[in-house]
Design an enzyme around this catalytic site. Structure first.
Site, PDB file in Angstrom:
ATOM      1  N   ALA A 125      -8.709  -2.834  -3.063  1.00  0.00           N
ATOM      2  CA  ALA A 125      -7.497  -2.050  -3.298  1.00  0.00           C
ATOM      3  C   ALA A 125      -6.625  -2.031  -2.066  1.00  0.00           C
ATOM      4  CB  ALA A 125      -7.860  -0.620  -3.682  1.00  0.00           C
ATOM      5  N   ASN A 126      -5.360  -1.765  -2.283  1.00  0.00           N
ATOM      6  CA  ASN A 126      -4.453  -1.425  -1.203  1.00  0.00           C
ATOM      7  C   ASN A 126      -4.327   0.088  -1.156  1.00  0.00           C
ATOM      8  OD1 ASN A 126      -3.989  -4.034  -0.586  1.00  0.00           O
ATOM      9  ND2 ASN A 126      -1.858  -4.067  -1.209  1.00  0.00           N
ATOM     10  N   ARG A 127      -4.234   0.621   0.054  1.00  0.00           N
ATOM     11  CA  ARG A 127      -3.986   2.052   0.185  1.00  0.00           C
ATOM     12  C   ARG A 127      -2.557   2.328  -0.228  1.00  0.00           C
ATOM     13  NH1 ARG A 127      -8.191   4.111   3.303  1.00  0.00           N
ATOM     14  NH2 ARG A 127      -8.986   2.462   4.646  1.00  0.00           N
ATOM     15  N   PRO A 135      -0.764   1.211  -5.825  1.00  0.00           N
ATOM     16  CA  PRO A 135      -1.551   0.064  -5.371  1.00  0.00           C
ATOM     17  C   PRO A 135      -1.875  -0.859  -6.541  1.00  0.00           C
ATOM     18  CG  PRO A 135      -3.024   1.873  -5.844  1.00  0.00           C
ATOM     19  CD  PRO A 135      -1.618   2.366  -6.167  1.00  0.00           C
TER      20      PRO A 135
END
Lengths: 228, 228
Positions: free
Chosen positions: A38-40, A26
């Site tokens: 955040a991105n998973r 991420p």
């Protein structure tokens, strides 16, 4: 994999001497010193791809955000946090013969990130966050002067997977898109398996659900064919 | 620590038979299925505190967000993601004789979190996020009907650490605040050491910088004294 690794060590793999760039994990976009967006992404699929390319003899540069799984051995690891840092690391790593952009890059960053921890002000209202669009790393690489011969993007979708991914391939200018459905019900995100569709100029090819390691080996073999 | 663990196993520790609740790690607040807002927290300090309380014989319930370090052995682990889930897990774990609230809980959540992945709409503008204030877990426990005899909060600050932490203790209604400076320059966030100040009704007591394990043992010993 062991035989392939020995083969690679002896310089005999099909990607021997080829430089391949892989992005993974991420990105984290700071809000203030203690908060971020955040991105998973566990980084599991990108890490497996880097390992599979290494096993075919490639010299791999692995640009990774903060992932849950450790980076593979035997590759050059460049750790980054934000999308802007990832773009800079990618550009510094070029030229490469192929680029596999598996990272889950944030579309936006916080334009007014604070140098000090933001505090509640008693109104019950959060501090106003202003967003700015992040650089598009896949499009930048696909359309750049140092474009690798083969650019592979990823599309993690939750609806209309094929339509979104096919449109993404055309819009970004990459050669292939590896598309998957990351709806929570699939269990793919954070899990050990993946079910992907490879989209190229020739159309869409759906692979059966299999271990992320197996997806990685199959993709690495296809990359080796394409560069042969 | 080995002698303490043996002592605890034989039922001889100073906290033998006492139930202590520890929260640890970050909370993650979803934006959509693939994006979230997070607090930076490795979970290292909370994990070390749970282990130190266990070593003194306590029966520990460990409510943790997605941390970088594994939870300790020999405690009851409850895994959560969001602040709302953490509050529910904490309330389900009460009554307890002490609560150590070391988690980095998000102040706000996204009120309009999407069930599907949000897409860029071509305008360059991000989807509008609306925020709602999260429940205040420390204040809820400190002021609740099942209030533990000893409630310990944490204050991670980047400026005016003592003033912010002292005000926080009064505002929340907890007994102690463990305050620290998490400015990036200190290297405490994500590092193996901590430099804390313990704030109580008696005033502020600054401990020298030491390993997070050592901070944990010292704090656990103080908790054992307070419950004796």
């Amino acid at each position: 994999a062991i035989l392939a690794a020995i083969d690679a060590a002896l310089g005999g793999g099909p990607l021997a001497g080829r430089h391949v760039l892989v992005t993974s994990g991420p990105t984290h976009e700071p809000i203030d010193p203690v908060r971020y967006i955040a991105n998973r992404s566990s980084g599991a699929q990108g890490t497996a791809i880097a390992a599979a390319l290494r096993d075919l003899g490639a010299r791999v540069t692995f640009v990774t955000g903060t992932a849950e799984v450790p980076p593979p051995q035997g590759v050059t690891v460049v750790r980054v946090e934000t999308a802007a840092q990832m773009l800079a690391a990618v550009q510094a790593a070029l030229p490469a013969e192929a680029a596999v952009m598996a990272a889950a890059v944030a579309d936006w960053r916080v334009a007014n990130a604070a140098g000090q921890k933001m505090k509640k002000d008693g109104t019950g209202q959060p501090p106003a966050l202003e967003f700015a669009e992040n650089p598009d790393i896949l499009a930048t690489v696909s359309q750049g002067a140092q474009r690798p011969r083969l650019v592979v993007g990823f599309a993690a979708e939750t609806t209309d997977v094929l339509a979104h991914a096919t449109a993404k391939r055309a819009r970004k200018g990459c050669d292939w898109i590896v598309a998957n459905d990351v709806s929570p019900a699939t269990g793919i995100m954070g899990g050990s398996e993946n079910a992907v569709t490879l989209i190229s100029a020739e159309g869409a090819e759906s692979w059966p659900r299999m271990a992320k390691d197996a997806v990685a080996r199959r993709l690495a073999a296809r990359i080796a064919e394409a560069l042969a």
